[in-house]
Design a protein around this motif. Structure first.
Motif, PDB file in Angstrom:
ATOM      1  N   PRO A 120       0.817  -1.212   0.000  1.00 47.60           N
ATOM      2  CA  PRO A 120       0.000   0.000   0.000  1.00 47.60           C
ATOM      3  C   PRO A 120       0.853   1.266   0.000  1.00 47.60           C
ATOM      4  O   PRO A 120       0.365   2.334  -0.312  1.00 47.60           O
ATOM      5  N   TYR A 121       2.148   1.121   0.364  1.00 44.09           N
ATOM      6  CA  TYR A 121       3.002   2.306   0.357  1.00 44.09           C
ATOM      7  C   TYR A 121       3.386   2.721  -1.056  1.00 44.09           C
ATOM      8  O   TYR A 121       4.170   3.628  -1.243  1.00 44.09           O
ATOM      9  N   THR A 122       2.885   2.028  -2.056  1.00 43.70           N
ATOM     10  CA  THR A 122       3.146   2.458  -3.435  1.00 43.70           C
ATOM     11  C   THR A 122       1.839   2.893  -4.109  1.00 43.70           C
ATOM     12  O   THR A 122       1.768   3.010  -5.325  1.00 43.70           O
ATOM     13  N   MET A 123       0.798   3.110  -3.308  1.00 43.51           N
ATOM     14  CA  MET A 123      -0.485   3.508  -3.904  1.00 43.51           C
ATOM     15  C   MET A 123      -0.440   4.959  -4.353  1.00 43.51           C
ATOM     16  O   MET A 123       0.351   5.744  -3.841  1.00 43.51           O
ATOM     17  N   ASP A 124      -1.347   5.310  -5.251  1.00 48.71           N
ATOM     18  CA  ASP A 124      -1.426   6.698  -5.702  1.00 48.71           C
ATOM     19  C   ASP A 124      -2.243   7.482  -4.672  1.00 48.71           C
ATOM     20  O   ASP A 124      -3.441   7.715  -4.840  1.00 48.71           O
ATOM     21  N   CYS A 125      -1.580   7.858  -3.570  1.00 49.68           N
ATOM     22  CA  CYS A 125      -2.238   8.695  -2.566  1.00 49.68           C
ATOM     23  C   CYS A 125      -1.158   9.533  -1.884  1.00 49.68           C
ATOM     24  O   CYS A 125       0.028   9.243  -2.017  1.00 49.68           O
ATOM     25  N   ALA A 126      -1.589  10.581  -1.169  1.00 57.44           N
ATOM     26  CA  ALA A 126      -0.604  11.449  -0.515  1.00 57.44           C
ATOM     27  C   ALA A 126      -0.117  10.813   0.780  1.00 57.44           C
ATOM     28  O   ALA A 126      -0.846  10.030   1.400  1.00 57.44           O
ATOM     29  N   ALA A 127       1.103  11.172   1.198  1.00 64.02           N
ATOM     30  CA  ALA A 127       1.638  10.652   2.461  1.00 64.02           C
ATOM     31  C   ALA A 127       0.690  10.986   3.615  1.00 64.02           C
ATOM     32  O   ALA A 127       0.499  10.183   4.530  1.00 64.02           O
ATOM     33  N   SER A 128       0.040  12.148   3.530  1.00 64.16           N
ATOM     34  CA  SER A 128      -0.868  12.557   4.617  1.00 64.16           C
ATOM     35  C   SER A 128      -2.115  11.673   4.682  1.00 64.16           C
ATOM     36  O   SER A 128      -2.825  11.665   5.687  1.00 64.16           O
ATOM     37  N   GLU A 129      -2.383  10.921   3.612  1.00 61.71           N
ATOM     38  CA  GLU A 129      -3.586  10.071   3.603  1.00 61.71           C
ATOM     39  C   GLU A 129      -3.315   8.642   4.089  1.00 61.71           C
ATOM     40  O   GLU A 129      -4.247   7.866   4.265  1.00 61.71           O
ATOM     41  N   MET A 130      -2.026   8.328   4.290  1.00 61.41           N
ATOM     42  CA  MET A 130      -1.699   6.986   4.767  1.00 61.41           C
ATOM     43  C   MET A 130      -2.098   6.887   6.236  1.00 61.41           C
ATOM     44  O   MET A 130      -1.650   7.697   7.044  1.00 61.41           O
ATOM     45  N   MET A 131      -2.893   5.903   6.607  1.00 63.30           N
ATOM     46  CA  MET A 131      -3.328   5.714   7.989  1.00 63.30           C
ATOM     47  C   MET A 131      -3.758   7.059   8.599  1.00 63.30           C
ATOM     48  O   MET A 131      -3.258   7.484   9.652  1.00 63.30           O
ATOM     49  N   ALA A 132      -4.658   7.732   7.910  1.00 62.73           N
ATOM     50  CA  ALA A 132      -5.012   9.113   8.263  1.00 62.73           C
ATOM     51  C   ALA A 132      -5.534   9.247   9.702  1.00 62.73           C
ATOM     52  O   ALA A 132      -5.222  10.230  10.378  1.00 62.73           O
ATOM     53  N   ASN A 133      -6.245   8.237  10.195  1.00 57.82           N
ATOM     54  CA  ASN A 133      -6.774   8.336  11.559  1.00 57.82           C
ATOM     55  C   ASN A 133      -5.657   8.375  12.593  1.00 57.82           C
ATOM     56  O   ASN A 133      -5.696   9.138  13.548  1.00 57.82           O
ATOM     57  N   TRP A 134      -4.661   7.520  12.373  1.00 55.66           N
ATOM     58  CA  TRP A 134      -3.514   7.521  13.300  1.00 55.66           C
ATOM     59  C   TRP A 134      -2.801   8.869  13.242  1.00 55.66           C
ATOM     60  O   TRP A 134      -2.394   9.406  14.262  1.00 55.66           O
ATOM     61  N   GLN A 135      -2.650   9.386  12.040  1.00 57.09           N
ATOM     62  CA  GLN A 135      -1.943  10.664  11.910  1.00 57.09           C
ATOM     63  C   GLN A 135      -2.687  11.757  12.675  1.00 57.09           C
ATOM     64  O   GLN A 135      -2.080  12.610  13.304  1.00 57.09           O
ATOM     65  N   GLU A 136      -4.020  11.695  12.632  1.00 53.77           N
ATOM     66  CA  GLU A 136      -4.837  12.677  13.332  1.00 53.77           C
ATOM     67  C   GLU A 136      -4.693  12.497  14.851  1.00 53.77           C
ATOM     68  O   GLU A 136      -4.528  13.450  15.602  1.00 53.77           O
ATOM     69  N   GLN A 137      -4.716  11.216  15.256  1.00 52.85           N
ATOM     70  CA  GLN A 137      -4.664  10.895  16.684  1.00 52.85           C
ATOM     71  C   GLN A 137      -3.325  11.303  17.323  1.00 52.85           C
ATOM     72  O   GLN A 137      -3.277  11.728  18.465  1.00 52.85           O
ATOM     73  N   PHE A 138      -2.240  11.134  16.575  1.00 46.11           N
ATOM     74  CA  PHE A 138      -0.910  11.442  17.126  1.00 46.11           C
ATOM     75  C   PHE A 138      -0.288  12.602  16.341  1.00 46.11           C
ATOM     76  O   PHE A 138       0.852  12.513  15.881  1.00 46.11           O
ATOM     77  N   LYS A 139      -1.044  13.666  16.206  1.00 50.15           N
ATOM     78  CA  LYS A 139      -0.651  14.755  15.308  1.00 50.15           C
ATOM     79  C   LYS A 139       0.688  15.385  15.693  1.00 50.15           C
ATOM     80  O   LYS A 139       1.557  15.601  14.844  1.00 50.15           O
ATOM     81  N   GLU A 140       0.859  15.619  17.012  1.00 46.88           N
ATOM     82  CA  GLU A 140       2.099  16.267  17.459  1.00 46.88           C
ATOM     83  C   GLU A 140       3.313  15.419  17.131  1.00 46.88           C
ATOM     84  O   GLU A 140       4.318  15.903  16.623  1.00 46.88           O
ATOM     85  N   ARG A 141       3.168  14.124  17.420  1.00 45.23           N
ATOM     86  CA  ARG A 141       4.265  13.191  17.147  1.00 45.23           C
ATOM     87  C   ARG A 141       4.492  13.067  15.643  1.00 45.23           C
ATOM     88  O   ARG A 141       5.612  13.017  15.168  1.00 45.23           O
ATOM     89  N   ARG A 142       3.418  13.053  14.894  1.00 42.45           N
ATOM     90  CA  ARG A 142       3.513  13.001  13.430  1.00 42.45           C
ATOM     91  C   ARG A 142       4.336  14.194  12.931  1.00 42.45           C
ATOM     92  O   ARG A 142       5.282  14.040  12.154  1.00 42.45           O
ATOM     93  N   ASP A 143       4.004  15.401  13.469  1.00 40.10           N
ATOM     94  CA  ASP A 143       4.712  16.589  13.004  1.00 40.10           C
ATOM     95  C   ASP A 143       6.193  16.543  13.387  1.00 40.10           C
ATOM     96  O   ASP A 143       7.058  16.989  12.643  1.00 40.10           O
ATOM     97  N   GLU A 144       6.465  15.953  14.566  1.00 41.33           N
ATOM     98  CA  GLU A 144       7.871  15.827  14.964  1.00 41.33           C
ATOM     99  C   GLU A 144       8.609  14.890  13.999  1.00 41.33           C
ATOM    100  O   GLU A 144       9.702  15.190  13.531  1.00 41.33           O
ATOM    101  N   LEU A 145       7.978  13.758  13.683  1.00 42.45           N
ATOM    102  CA  LEU A 145       8.611  12.798  12.759  1.00 42.45           C
ATOM    103  C   LEU A 145       8.797  13.418  11.376  1.00 42.45           C
ATOM    104  O   LEU A 145       9.796  13.168  10.696  1.00 42.45           O
ATOM    105  N   VAL A 146       7.843  14.251  10.964  1.00 43.61           N
ATOM    106  CA  VAL A 146       7.958  14.940   9.678  1.00 43.61           C
ATOM    107  C   VAL A 146       9.207  15.829   9.686  1.00 43.61           C
ATOM    108  O   VAL A 146       9.997  15.835   8.744  1.00 43.61           O
ATOM    109  N   ARG A 147       9.412  16.543  10.809  1.00 45.73           N
ATOM    110  CA  ARG A 147      10.597  17.422  10.921  1.00 45.73           C
ATOM    111  C   ARG A 147      11.876  16.599  10.987  1.00 45.73           C
ATOM    112  O   ARG A 147      12.849  16.887  10.295  1.00 45.73           O
ATOM    113  N   VAL A 148      11.860  15.545  11.809  1.00 46.09           N
ATOM    114  CA  VAL A 148      13.070  14.736  12.006  1.00 46.09           C
ATOM    115  C   VAL A 148      13.516  14.104  10.692  1.00 46.09           C
ATOM    116  O   VAL A 148      14.692  14.125  10.337  1.00 46.09           O
ATOM    117  N   LEU A 149      12.551  13.554   9.956  1.00 49.03           N
ATOM    118  CA  LEU A 149      12.914  12.752   8.778  1.00 49.03           C
ATOM    119  C   LEU A 149      12.914  13.557   7.475  1.00 49.03           C
ATOM    120  O   LEU A 149      13.407  13.067   6.453  1.00 49.03           O
TER     121      LEU A 149
END
Ligand SMILES: Nc1ncnc2c1ncn2[C@@H]1O[C@H](COP(=O)(O)OP(=O)(O)OP(=O)(O)O)[C@@H](O)[C@H]1O
Length: 359
Positions: A120-149
């Motif tokens: 599924p990591y090769t699907m035609d979708c945006a990174a922000s749409e992958m496991m979108a609920n988790w991204q919403e639930q852990f938004k702060e951590r998501r943003d930190e990982l976005v900065r780190v990586l």
């Protein structure tokens, strides 16, 4: 009560409180594992205790059993095992993304669904749409990982480079705070800046929550400054003790070498020397005939059969998703159409010729 006294009492309470023994992220005793019970075990009498705030490098030759162990630690493998004790973050069972376990390795697998081998990591979708609920639930951590990586959440997954796709996979898998993170050669695609920042992130995570990381790799840049422990999956399928680097004599001896003997990457030198020692000890092929040790080692490794054959055999023909098959099927269909067209043309020509000669 005076504010100051209250503070002192609180401090006393903390100092005198009975210290609760920390739960070990990994505590396994005498574990033996077979992929196939009619054959030799793949892991023998494994003892492994990993303390909180440990960063363990797991090393060993190709085919020694490192990935097998990591799959056991993360519940990817759960059958064919026997042990006297098996505890992962205090639970007798392990599972990726459950009870503080995060597994960065392998492929995304959904068995018996018809999607075997499709990632599924090769699907035609945006990174922000992958496991979108988790991204919403852990938004702060998501943003930190976005900065780190260094992730762009607008990346389309099917357009990502290997390294970019790995970054997104790491982000998703680490959204939930972990107590045990198991990494199977996963950071190799990251460039050295991203890798450094990723390792620093892991160090912080270990310090803040007393988490542990087990990192299996053949690449040792960063390892000397990052790791606190090393463990060898040995050629005899037995795991060495998890050595603390600060007190592990062979490592300290290498660090102490100077002048021409100085090791530029001590972890690399230690692993090389340890592997050579194991091969010399194990290999009946190695005799004093001045043959290059590396040649003997490669000959032996070349005798191993392909590791993924088991997966391919198990998947069999049931899914239809064997690499290249779709292409072959499309070509076959196309060629069949062309064959029919050619045949029709030929028949028409033959008919025309017969009609012509009859006239
Ligand atoms: N699904 C399976 N069924 C049976 N045997 C397997 C299976 N997967 C791996 N093996 C065997 O188990 C042994 C250990 O494999 P494993 O992948 O754990 O090695 P590794 O140390 O991770 O190697 P590498 O460094 O090449 O990744 C190998 O001999 C391999 O052939």
């Amino acid at each position: 009560m005076m504010e100051e006294e209250k503070k002192m009492e609180d401090i006393d309470a903390i100092v005198t409180a009975p210290t609760k023994p920390a739960v070990l992220p990994v505590d396994i005793r005498n574990l033996t594992f077979h992929y196939d019970s009619t054959k030799e075990p793949n892991i023998v009498g494994l003892n492994c205790a990993i303390e909180p705030n440990s960063k363990v490098i797991l090393v060993g030759a190709n085919g020694a059993g490192k990935s097998t162990l990591l799959r056991i630690l993360t519940g990817q493998i759960f059958m064919g095992m026997k042990s006297d004790r098996f505890s992962i973050n205090g639970m007798p069972k392990a599972n990726d993304q459950f009870n503080g376990v995060a597994y960065l390795g392998g492929t995304w697998k959904r068995r018996r669904t018809g999607f075997e081998g499709v990632c599924p990591y090769t699907m035609d979708c945006a990174a922000s749409e992958m496991m979108a609920n988790w991204q919403e639930q852990f938004k702060e951590r998501r943003d930190e990982l976005v900065r780190v990586l260094g992730i762009n959440l607008d990346w389309r997954m099917h357009e990502c480079s290997d390294g970019q796709r790995k970054k997104v996979r790491i982000m998703i898998k680490l959204l939930r705070p972990f107590q045990l993170c198991v990494i199977d050669e996963f950071a190799a695609d990251l460039d050295i800046f991203s890798r450094k920042r990723f390792f620093d992130f892991l160090t912080r995570e270990c310090e803040i929550r007393g988490a542990a990381v087990v990192y299996c790799t053949h690449i040792f840049d960063q390892a000397d400054e990052w790791a606190t422990h090393v463990a060898f999956m040995q050629l005899n399928k037995v795991l060495s003790p998890v050595h603390r680097l600060a007190t592990y004599e062979p490592y300290q001896n290498i660090l102490a070498r100077t002048g021409r003997d100085r090791a530029m990457c001590p972890m690399y030198t230690m692993v090389l020397e340890e592997l050579e020692r194991q091969y010399r000890e194990q290999s009946e092929l190695f005799v004093e005939d001045n043959r290059c040790l590396a040649d003997v080692i490669m000959d032996q490794q070349g005798m191993e059969l392909g590791d993924d054959r088991f997966e391919a055999e198990a998947a069999g023909d049931q899914t239809g998703w064997v690499s290249g098959r779709l292409t072959r099927q499309l070509i076959a269909e196309e060629q069949q159409l062309k064959r029919v067209e050619r045949a029709e043309k030929r028949i028409a020509l033959e008919k025309a010729a017969t009609t012509g000669s009859n006239n």
